[in-house]
Design a protein around this motif. Sequence first.
Motif, PDB file in Angstrom:
ATOM      1  N   GLU A  45      80.134  57.018 -43.701  1.00  0.00           N
ATOM      2  CA  GLU A  45      80.733  56.089 -42.744  1.00  0.00           C
ATOM      3  C   GLU A  45      80.704  54.660 -43.263  1.00  0.00           C
ATOM      4  N   SER A  46      79.599  54.243 -43.874  1.00  0.00           N
ATOM      5  CA  SER A  46      79.526  52.869 -44.358  1.00  0.00           C
ATOM      6  C   SER A  46      80.456  52.648 -45.544  1.00  0.00           C
ATOM      7  N   THR A  47      80.702  53.674 -46.342  1.00  0.00           N
ATOM      8  CA  THR A  47      81.591  53.563 -47.492  1.00  0.00           C
ATOM      9  C   THR A  47      83.052  53.549 -47.072  1.00  0.00           C
ATOM     10  N   THR A  48      83.414  54.416 -46.152  1.00  0.00           N
ATOM     11  CA  THR A  48      84.829  54.571 -45.793  1.00  0.00           C
ATOM     12  C   THR A  48      85.235  53.786 -44.565  1.00  0.00           C
ATOM     13  N   GLY A  49      84.279  53.409 -43.736  1.00  0.00           N
ATOM     14  CA  GLY A  49      84.618  52.740 -42.489  1.00  0.00           C
ATOM     15  C   GLY A  49      85.110  53.701 -41.427  1.00  0.00           C
ATOM     16  N   GLY A  50      85.073  54.997 -41.712  1.00  0.00           N
ATOM     17  CA  GLY A  50      85.529  56.011 -40.776  1.00  0.00           C
ATOM     18  C   GLY A  50      84.383  56.710 -40.092  1.00  0.00           C
ATOM     19  N   ASP A  51      84.715  57.491 -39.081  1.00  0.00           N
ATOM     20  CA  ASP A  51      83.743  58.266 -38.321  1.00  0.00           C
ATOM     21  C   ASP A  51      83.545  59.602 -39.029  1.00  0.00           C
ATOM     22  N   VAL A  52      82.308  60.020 -39.262  1.00  0.00           N
ATOM     23  CA  VAL A  52      82.017  61.266 -39.953  1.00  0.00           C
ATOM     24  C   VAL A  52      80.994  62.058 -39.157  1.00  0.00           C
ATOM     25  N   SER A  53      81.204  63.377 -39.059  1.00  0.00           N
ATOM     26  CA  SER A  53      80.235  64.253 -38.414  1.00  0.00           C
ATOM     27  C   SER A  53      80.092  65.507 -39.260  1.00  0.00           C
ATOM     28  N   LEU A  54      78.864  65.867 -39.557  1.00  0.00           N
ATOM     29  CA  LEU A  54      78.618  67.088 -40.320  1.00  0.00           C
ATOM     30  C   LEU A  54      78.299  68.247 -39.393  1.00  0.00           C
ATOM     31  N   GLY A  55      78.830  68.207 -38.211  1.00  0.00           N
ATOM     32  CA  GLY A  55      78.680  69.328 -37.308  1.00  0.00           C
ATOM     33  C   GLY A  55      78.727  68.949 -35.847  1.00  0.00           C
ATOM     34  N   GLY A  56      79.626  69.602 -35.127  1.00  0.00           N
ATOM     35  CA  GLY A  56      79.611  69.523 -33.687  1.00  0.00           C
ATOM     36  C   GLY A  56      80.526  68.555 -32.993  1.00  0.00           C
ATOM     37  N   GLU A  57      81.002  67.511 -33.657  1.00  0.00           N
ATOM     38  CA  GLU A  57      81.770  66.498 -32.960  1.00  0.00           C
ATOM     39  C   GLU A  57      83.106  66.233 -33.644  1.00  0.00           C
ATOM     40  N   LEU A  58      84.119  65.947 -32.820  1.00  0.00           N
ATOM     41  CA  LEU A  58      85.390  65.482 -33.365  1.00  0.00           C
ATOM     42  C   LEU A  58      85.247  64.016 -33.730  1.00  0.00           C
ATOM     43  N   PRO A  59      85.982  63.557 -34.746  1.00  0.00           N
ATOM     44  CA  PRO A  59      85.905  62.134 -35.091  1.00  0.00           C
ATOM     45  C   PRO A  59      86.524  61.280 -33.984  1.00  0.00           C
ATOM     46  N   ALA A  60      86.110  60.040 -33.904  1.00  0.00           N
ATOM     47  CA  ALA A  60      86.628  59.115 -32.896  1.00  0.00           C
ATOM     48  C   ALA A  60      88.142  59.033 -32.985  1.00  0.00           C
ATOM     49  N   GLY A  61      88.781  59.092 -31.837  1.00  0.00           N
ATOM     50  CA  GLY A  61      90.227  58.937 -31.766  1.00  0.00           C
ATOM     51  C   GLY A  61      91.034  60.162 -32.132  1.00  0.00           C
ATOM     52  N   PHE A  62      90.364  61.297 -32.394  1.00  0.00           N
ATOM     53  CA  PHE A  62      91.114  62.502 -32.759  1.00  0.00           C
ATOM     54  C   PHE A  62      92.094  62.827 -31.634  1.00  0.00           C
ATOM     55  N   PRO A  63      93.376  63.055 -31.953  1.00  0.00           N
ATOM     56  CA  PRO A  63      94.382  63.256 -30.912  1.00  0.00           C
ATOM     57  C   PRO A  63      94.172  64.545 -30.112  1.00  0.00           C
ATOM     58  N   ALA A  64      94.087  64.405 -28.803  1.00  0.00           N
ATOM     59  CA  ALA A  64      93.881  65.549 -27.912  1.00  0.00           C
ATOM     60  C   ALA A  64      95.068  66.508 -27.935  1.00  0.00           C
ATOM     61  N   GLU A  65      96.226  66.038 -28.346  1.00  0.00           N
ATOM     62  CA  GLU A  65      97.407  66.898 -28.356  1.00  0.00           C
ATOM     63  C   GLU A  65      97.433  67.881 -29.539  1.00  0.00           C
ATOM     64  N   VAL A  66      96.456  67.777 -30.436  1.00  0.00           N
ATOM     65  CA  VAL A  66      96.357  68.733 -31.556  1.00  0.00           C
ATOM     66  C   VAL A  66      95.397  69.839 -31.136  1.00  0.00           C
ATOM     67  N   PRO A  67      95.941  71.033 -30.825  1.00  0.00           N
ATOM     68  CA  PRO A  67      95.060  72.133 -30.409  1.00  0.00           C
ATOM     69  C   PRO A  67      94.292  72.702 -31.594  1.00  0.00           C
ATOM     70  N   LEU A  68      93.032  72.999 -31.356  1.00  0.00           N
ATOM     71  CA  LEU A  68      92.171  73.537 -32.403  1.00  0.00           C
ATOM     72  C   LEU A  68      91.778  74.974 -32.075  1.00  0.00           C
ATOM     73  N   VAL A  69      91.566  75.766 -33.107  1.00  0.00           N
ATOM     74  CA  VAL A  69      91.120  77.140 -32.941  1.00  0.00           C
ATOM     75  C   VAL A  69      89.700  77.120 -32.362  1.00  0.00           C
ATOM     76  N   GLU A  70      89.356  78.138 -31.581  1.00  0.00           N
ATOM     77  CA  GLU A  70      88.005  78.231 -31.005  1.00  0.00           C
ATOM     78  C   GLU A  70      86.982  78.434 -32.114  1.00  0.00           C
ATOM     79  N   GLY A  71      85.868  77.719 -32.017  1.00  0.00           N
ATOM     80  CA  GLY A  71      84.802  77.853 -32.995  1.00  0.00           C
ATOM     81  C   GLY A  71      83.954  76.605 -33.023  1.00  0.00           C
ATOM     82  N   GLU A  72      83.032  76.557 -33.981  1.00  0.00           N
ATOM     83  CA  GLU A  72      82.101  75.437 -34.112  1.00  0.00           C
ATOM     84  C   GLU A  72      82.595  74.464 -35.178  1.00  0.00           C
ATOM     85  N   ILE A  73      82.628  73.186 -34.847  1.00  0.00           N
ATOM     86  CA  ILE A  73      83.026  72.157 -35.805  1.00  0.00           C
ATOM     87  C   ILE A  73      81.906  72.006 -36.829  1.00  0.00           C
ATOM     88  N   SER A  74      82.230  72.228 -38.093  1.00  0.00           N
ATOM     89  CA  SER A  74      81.216  72.116 -39.139  1.00  0.00           C
ATOM     90  C   SER A  74      81.318  70.803 -39.908  1.00  0.00           C
TER      91      SER A  74
END
Length: 150
Positions: A45-74
């Motif tokens: 995050e400090s290098t890219t200025g972006g939101d990063v998660s190594l499990g469980g969360e969508l990044p900030a601002g991810f568009p709700a209109e993009v449907p995702l397959v059921e499962g665990e965010i890795s």
Amino acid sequence: MRPTRQPVRVVAALVAAGVAVAAFAGCTPGPVQDFVGQQAEDAIESTTGGDVSLGGELPAGFPAEVPLVEGEISFSAGSGGAEGWIVTIDPESADAIAAATAALEAGGFVPEKAFEGVDLGASIFSNGTYLVLLSGDDQAVMYTVTPVNP
């Protein structure tokens, strides 16, 4: 529109870092895994200025209109804008790419005709607002989402 080399490099670095950290963190016990994962997220995050998660969360601002397959965010990363977002999911379904394709199409996304007949090892969809590069297999499904006109 041709992507610039900088965002492509950032995306490649994010994917490589996420895979490496996830592999390392998976080999360590609970609290150490959590610590290593958080340190990696903070560094990326400090290098890219972006939101990063190594499990469980969508990044900030991810568009709700993009449907995702059921499962665990890795893995997820992104800052929106022209750079977009990356989300990797460990799917619940046996035929994950077919399920992800069906979800996108049900959500109003259509295959990009410009890439018909080209074997990319992935599929590209658009709804006029976002482009979605869908790749993976039954073990992991990766969505790379970018705005059509940032």
